[in-house]
Design a protein around this motif. Structure first.
Motif, PDB file in Angstrom:
ATOM      1  N   ARG A 131       0.832  -1.201   0.000  1.00  0.00           N
ATOM      2  CA  ARG A 131       0.000   0.000   0.000  1.00  0.00           C
ATOM      3  C   ARG A 131       0.873   1.261   0.000  1.00  0.00           C
ATOM      4  NH1 ARG A 131      -5.336  -1.069   1.407  1.00  0.00           N
ATOM      5  NH2 ARG A 131      -5.622   1.031   2.254  1.00  0.00           N
ATOM      6  N   GLY A 132       2.182   1.054  -0.174  1.00  0.00           N
ATOM      7  CA  GLY A 132       3.084   2.190  -0.134  1.00  0.00           C
ATOM      8  C   GLY A 132       4.202   2.074  -1.150  1.00  0.00           C
ATOM      9  N   LEU A 133       4.523   3.170  -1.814  1.00  0.00           N
ATOM     10  CA  LEU A 133       5.595   3.209  -2.804  1.00  0.00           C
ATOM     11  C   LEU A 133       6.326   4.532  -2.658  1.00  0.00           C
ATOM     12  CD1 LEU A 133       6.907   1.912  -5.390  1.00  0.00           C
ATOM     13  CD2 LEU A 133       5.295   3.301  -6.720  1.00  0.00           C
ATOM     14  N   ARG A 134       7.651   4.459  -2.684  1.00  0.00           N
ATOM     15  CA  ARG A 134       8.505   5.647  -2.635  1.00  0.00           C
ATOM     16  C   ARG A 134       9.325   5.682  -3.918  1.00  0.00           C
ATOM     17  NH1 ARG A 134      13.710   6.155  -0.224  1.00  0.00           N
ATOM     18  NH2 ARG A 134      13.400   4.053   0.554  1.00  0.00           N
ATOM     19  N   VAL A 135       9.298   6.809  -4.614  1.00  0.00           N
ATOM     20  CA  VAL A 135      10.010   6.950  -5.877  1.00  0.00           C
ATOM     21  C   VAL A 135      10.875   8.205  -5.804  1.00  0.00           C
ATOM     22  CG1 VAL A 135       9.810   7.178  -8.378  1.00  0.00           C
ATOM     23  CG2 VAL A 135       8.119   5.823  -7.110  1.00  0.00           C
ATOM     24  N   GLY A 136      12.157   8.023  -6.076  1.00  0.00           N
ATOM     25  CA  GLY A 136      13.064   9.160  -6.040  1.00  0.00           C
ATOM     26  C   GLY A 136      13.118   9.832  -4.686  1.00  0.00           C
ATOM     27  N   GLY A 137      12.961   9.036  -3.615  1.00  0.00           N
ATOM     28  CA  GLY A 137      13.022   9.570  -2.270  1.00  0.00           C
ATOM     29  C   GLY A 137      11.762  10.256  -1.805  1.00  0.00           C
ATOM     30  N   ARG A 138      10.698  10.260  -2.619  1.00  0.00           N
ATOM     31  CA  ARG A 138       9.437  10.888  -2.246  1.00  0.00           C
ATOM     32  C   ARG A 138       8.315   9.860  -2.255  1.00  0.00           C
ATOM     33  NH1 ARG A 138       8.959  15.995  -6.213  1.00  0.00           N
ATOM     34  NH2 ARG A 138       9.808  14.474  -7.694  1.00  0.00           N
ATOM     35  N   GLU A 139       7.367  10.041  -1.332  1.00  0.00           N
ATOM     36  CA  GLU A 139       6.240   9.134  -1.258  1.00  0.00           C
ATOM     37  C   GLU A 139       5.328   9.327  -2.463  1.00  0.00           C
ATOM     38  OE1 GLU A 139       5.151   6.630   1.356  1.00  0.00           O
ATOM     39  OE2 GLU A 139       7.315   6.779   1.119  1.00  0.00           O
ATOM     40  N   ALA A 140       4.894   8.211  -3.044  1.00  0.00           N
ATOM     41  CA  ALA A 140       3.875   8.248  -4.084  1.00  0.00           C
ATOM     42  C   ALA A 140       2.518   7.952  -3.439  1.00  0.00           C
ATOM     43  CB  ALA A 140       4.177   7.208  -5.161  1.00  0.00           C
ATOM     44  N   ARG A 258      -4.010 -10.561 -12.184  1.00  0.00           N
ATOM     45  CA  ARG A 258      -3.399 -11.847 -12.539  1.00  0.00           C
ATOM     46  C   ARG A 258      -2.669 -12.388 -11.312  1.00  0.00           C
ATOM     47  NH1 ARG A 258       0.220 -11.090 -17.723  1.00  0.00           N
ATOM     48  NH2 ARG A 258       1.034  -9.387 -16.445  1.00  0.00           N
ATOM     49  N   PRO A 259      -3.194 -13.432 -10.678  1.00  0.00           N
ATOM     50  CA  PRO A 259      -2.559 -13.973  -9.464  1.00  0.00           C
ATOM     51  C   PRO A 259      -1.106 -14.351  -9.717  1.00  0.00           C
ATOM     52  CG  PRO A 259      -4.754 -14.906  -9.760  1.00  0.00           C
ATOM     53  CD  PRO A 259      -4.455 -14.127 -11.011  1.00  0.00           C
ATOM     54  N   GLY A 260      -0.237 -13.908  -8.826  1.00  0.00           N
ATOM     55  CA  GLY A 260       1.184 -14.213  -8.930  1.00  0.00           C
ATOM     56  C   GLY A 260       1.917 -13.385  -9.956  1.00  0.00           C
ATOM     57  N   ARG A 261       1.180 -12.532 -10.692  1.00  0.00           N
ATOM     58  CA  ARG A 261       1.819 -11.674 -11.702  1.00  0.00           C
ATOM     59  C   ARG A 261       1.262 -10.258 -11.551  1.00  0.00           C
ATOM     60  NH1 ARG A 261       1.677 -14.344 -17.542  1.00  0.00           N
ATOM     61  NH2 ARG A 261       3.194 -12.649 -17.867  1.00  0.00           N
ATOM     62  N   HIS A 262       1.307  -9.759 -10.337  1.00  0.00           N
ATOM     63  CA  HIS A 262       0.807  -8.421 -10.060  1.00  0.00           C
ATOM     64  C   HIS A 262       1.633  -7.387 -10.823  1.00  0.00           C
ATOM     65  CE1 HIS A 262      -0.707  -9.996  -5.889  1.00  0.00           C
ATOM     66  NE2 HIS A 262      -1.293 -10.580  -6.922  1.00  0.00           N
ATOM     67  N   VAL A 263       0.987  -6.294 -11.163  1.00  0.00           N
ATOM     68  CA  VAL A 263       1.653  -5.225 -11.922  1.00  0.00           C
ATOM     69  C   VAL A 263       1.532  -3.922 -11.148  1.00  0.00           C
ATOM     70  CG1 VAL A 263       1.668  -3.871 -14.044  1.00  0.00           C
ATOM     71  CG2 VAL A 263       1.240  -6.340 -14.129  1.00  0.00           C
ATOM     72  N   LEU A 264       2.680  -3.287 -10.933  1.00  0.00           N
ATOM     73  CA  LEU A 264       2.718  -1.977 -10.301  1.00  0.00           C
ATOM     74  C   LEU A 264       2.746  -0.924 -11.410  1.00  0.00           C
ATOM     75  CD1 LEU A 264       2.882  -0.933  -7.356  1.00  0.00           C
ATOM     76  CD2 LEU A 264       5.351  -0.837  -7.630  1.00  0.00           C
ATOM     77  N   ARG A 265       1.826   0.022 -11.338  1.00  0.00           N
ATOM     78  CA  ARG A 265       1.738   1.094 -12.338  1.00  0.00           C
ATOM     79  C   ARG A 265       2.004   2.424 -11.636  1.00  0.00           C
ATOM     80  NH1 ARG A 265      -1.571  -0.888 -16.824  1.00  0.00           N
ATOM     81  NH2 ARG A 265      -2.298  -3.009 -16.308  1.00  0.00           N
ATOM     82  N   TYR A 266       2.840   3.237 -12.246  1.00  0.00           N
ATOM     83  CA  TYR A 266       3.226   4.513 -11.635  1.00  0.00           C
ATOM     84  C   TYR A 266       3.285   5.589 -12.704  1.00  0.00           C
ATOM     85  CZ  TYR A 266       6.188   8.099  -9.518  1.00  0.00           C
ATOM     86  OH  TYR A 266       6.698   9.288  -9.071  1.00  0.00           O
ATOM     87  N   ARG A 267       2.625   6.724 -12.443  1.00  0.00           N
ATOM     88  CA  ARG A 267       2.723   7.859 -13.352  1.00  0.00           C
ATOM     89  C   ARG A 267       3.808   8.787 -12.817  1.00  0.00           C
ATOM     90  NH1 ARG A 267       0.249   9.799 -17.611  1.00  0.00           N
ATOM     91  NH2 ARG A 267      -1.420   8.250 -17.499  1.00  0.00           N
ATOM     92  N   PRO A 268       4.900   8.950 -13.551  1.00  0.00           N
ATOM     93  CA  PRO A 268       6.077   9.647 -13.003  1.00  0.00           C
ATOM     94  C   PRO A 268       5.862  11.154 -12.889  1.00  0.00           C
ATOM     95  CG  PRO A 268       6.423   9.093 -15.306  1.00  0.00           C
ATOM     96  CD  PRO A 268       5.132   8.441 -14.908  1.00  0.00           C
ATOM     97  N   ARG A 269       6.633  11.747 -12.007  1.00  0.00           N
ATOM     98  CA  ARG A 269       6.755  13.191 -11.917  1.00  0.00           C
ATOM     99  C   ARG A 269       7.735  13.667 -12.982  1.00  0.00           C
ATOM    100  NH1 ARG A 269       7.471  11.206  -6.511  1.00  0.00           N
ATOM    101  NH2 ARG A 269       5.735  11.738  -5.116  1.00  0.00           N
TER     102      ARG A 269
END
Length: 612
Positions: A131-140, A258-269
């Motif tokens: 439930r948490g993702l940090r990108v480039g040192g900042r919380e998404a 897709r069980p076992g093949r989850h995909v993380l999607r992120y829209r970059p800054r």
């Protein structure tokens, strides 16, 4: 003194010296256990190692070591793939970090191998749940929209709306409804099971048993101005984690279709590059658990990147109050006069912590930092002789520090701010069921509900804290909130003294709030400024043996000129104007909050309390 060194770039096959450090905390712990089992052969001092003793010869209770043990955690990120567990056999050890740089104990998983599609980064992450993702040192942030689109109504199994937008949300099972203000002090989270077209309408079916529980749990009648009748959950105030919501830079969605093949999607800054920008997903739910150990110290360590997955489950997160949530079972109807009533859980569970001490004795946590955590940051249950000092709790989705059923606890000179980012009922600091617990010289600011919470206990002291910008999200709480019996006399009751409480923000609040049968409480020498209400003296069950003495208010407490039985008001003062208030408050203000030796914890915080 026995010393071991651990470095993220170390080698667990090495001896653990400063020149040849180990790689993991687990290896250091196991070497220390060997030292206890066979003091004659000190593996820490023997770089050549050697076979361990026969486990059958290990005594049932480990003997005391002949010298202290210090584990130096060298700067860098120490990544955990499983909970770091300490037991009684691991007593008498200090874990010391921060020597020349920040030492981070992380439950995060680096995310690599991104693909780029239509301006969105995609990474297949196996069975990862987060439930948490940090990108480039900042919380998404989790991608979200405000409310349920269209004209919507609740049904027996969920909701119906005249909007077709929910059909484009993505995998329905990933979507979560947030219901803020089901009660003024409550924010629930419920999962979606299905989204289907029904002619021009859209039917949203909610996950069970969570939705059925919500219908049974959230019912109230408040027959006065600003109240009303409420039966079951209303419309969502926010909807999170649908792939169709991924429009804002710096937000993400976890797609588990897709069980076992989850995909993380992120829209970059702007400026972020999938090949060069570090991304870390919070993966572990518990970083450290200490059970039954004694004389354990953590110094100068940052605990980071943990999650809590309960809201993802079919049971959802049926929040009731504070860190408590409903997990099924009996529901009670509580009446509180004039025809008002509310249904509440007969029993509730508590949001867990990412760092946990259970039945531990003589524990010190000093100069540590708790950040990017998905539940309550730190919890002590049971145990005795605990000190938490000079630590920072920030950017935490749950509460800062919770203590339950412990004796002789000191929580002093800590900075707690920007917590409760996902679970808005979470307090900054909380103690309950304890004896001789002291909360002194802390700064607690920018929290969604209560700043400091004291439940039933004995000999609790809340002294010279600075508490401000509380109740930013939910209502019916206090900068300092206290409830239940606090002892058997004023000698062993609770004392709330010398605190500064200002800017209690949400309407329907009380800066100093003695509530729900509070008894044997002395509230004296405190300063209260800019609150919707300063204090309330008539509650249900009623207050007993509560004394307000010598407090300074910028507005009169509700009912202070005609206090109810069980409440005494002695020498309290309402300032004539701002200048009068500032003059009278100066001495208390000067002594409240962080003491001089810990003022550096505020470095980087502007005057309004938020970190730049």
């Amino acid at each position: 003194m026995h010393e071991l060194y651990v470095s993220p770039s170390g080698d667990d096959a090495g001896p653990g010296t400063s020149q040849r450090p180990l790689a993991t905390l687990t290896r250091a712990r196991d070497l220390i256990r060997d030292l206890v089992r066979d003091p004659a052969r000190d593996p820490i001092r023997d770089p050549d190692g050697g076979p361990a003793r026969d486990p059958a010869r290990i005594p049932a209770r480990a003997p005391e070591r002949d010298a202290p043990v210090v584990v130096h955690l060298l700067p860098g990120t120490h990544r955990l793939t499983e909970t770091f567990e300490l037991t009684e056999a691991d007593s008498g050890v200090t874990y010391r970090g921060g020597d020349g740089g920040e030492t981070v104990v992380s439950g995060g998983r680096p995310i690599t191998g991104w693909d780029l599609r239509d301006g969105v980064w995609l990474a297949e992450v196996g069975d990862l749940e987060t439930r948490g993702l940090r990108v480039g040192g900042r919380e998404a942030g989790r991608a979200a929209i405000d409310g349920l689109p269209g004209t919507a109504v609740r049904t027996a199994t969920g909701y119906v709306t005249d909007s077709a937008e929910p059909r484009n949300w993505g995998n329905p099972a990933d979507v979560e409804f947030v219901l803020r203000g089901v009660y003024p002090w409550t924010e629930a989270r419920l999962g979606v099971a299905a989204v289907e077209a029904d002619g021009e309408a859209t039917v949203v079916t909610m996950t069970q048993p969570a939705f059925g529980w919500a219908v049974e749990l959230y019912n109230s009648v408040v027959p006065w101005e600003g109240g009303g009748e409420s039966y079951g959950p209303g419309l969502p105030t926010r909807v999170e984690n649908g792939t169709g919501f991924l429009t804002e830079p710096g937000t993400f969605v976890l797609d588990t279709s897709r069980p076992g093949r989850h995909v993380l999607r992120y829209r970059p800054r702007p400026g972020e590059d999938p090949g060069r920008t570090e991304a870390v997903a919070s993966a572990l739910e518990t970083l450290v658990r200490v059970t039954g150990a004694h004389d354990v110290t953590f110094e100068g360590v940052t605990f980071a990147d943990a999650t809590w997955l309960r809201p993802n489950r079919p049971e959802g997160f049926l929040h009731y109050h504070g860190t408590g949530y409903y997990d099924g079972g009996p529901i009670e109807k509580v009446s509180f006069g004039e025809g008002a009533w509310v249904t509440v859980p007969a029993e509730s569970l508590t949001i867990p912590a990412n760092v946990v001490f259970e039945d531990a004795v003589r524990v010190t946590v000093e100069g540590c930092r708790f950040t990017r955590l998905g539940a309550t940051a730190l919890r002590f249950s049971g145990g005795t002789d605990v000190l938490v000092r000079g630590s920072v709790f920030e950017d935490v989705r749950g509460g800062g520090l919770t203590v339950t059923g412990s004796r002789r606890v000191r929580i002093e000179n800590n900075l707690v701010h920007d917590i409760g980012l996902e679970y808005s009922g979470s307090p900054g600091l909380a103690v309950a069921g304890g004896e001789e617990c002291t909360i002194a010289h802390n700064q607690v600011n920018d929290v969604p509900h209560c700043g400091i919470v004291v439940g039933p206990g004995r000999s609790t002291r809340v002294l010279r804290n600075l508490v401000f910008n509380t109740l930013k999200v939910l209502a019916d709480g206090g900068g300092i909130y206290l409830s239940g019996p606090q002892g058997g006399s004023h000698d062993d009751g609770a004392v709330i003294r010398g605190n500064v409480v200002r800017d209690t923000l949400t309407p329907y609040n009380f800066a100093l709030y003695t509530d729900y049968g509070a008894a044997w409480v002395t509230v004296e020498g405190n300063v209260v400024q800019r609150a919707d209400n300063t204090a309330v003296l008539r509650v249900s069950p009623p207050l007993e043996n509560v004394v307000l003495r010598g407090n300074l208010w910028d507005a009169a407490p509700v009912g202070w000129d005609d206090p109810p039985p069980g409440v005494t008001v002695e020498g309290d003062v309402v300032a004539a104007d701002e200048a009068d208030f500032a003059s009278r408050a100066a001495g208390v203000v000067a002594l409240a909050g962080l003491e001089a030796g810990h003022a550096h914890l505020r470095d980087g915080l502007p005057k309004d309390g938020r970190r730049t």
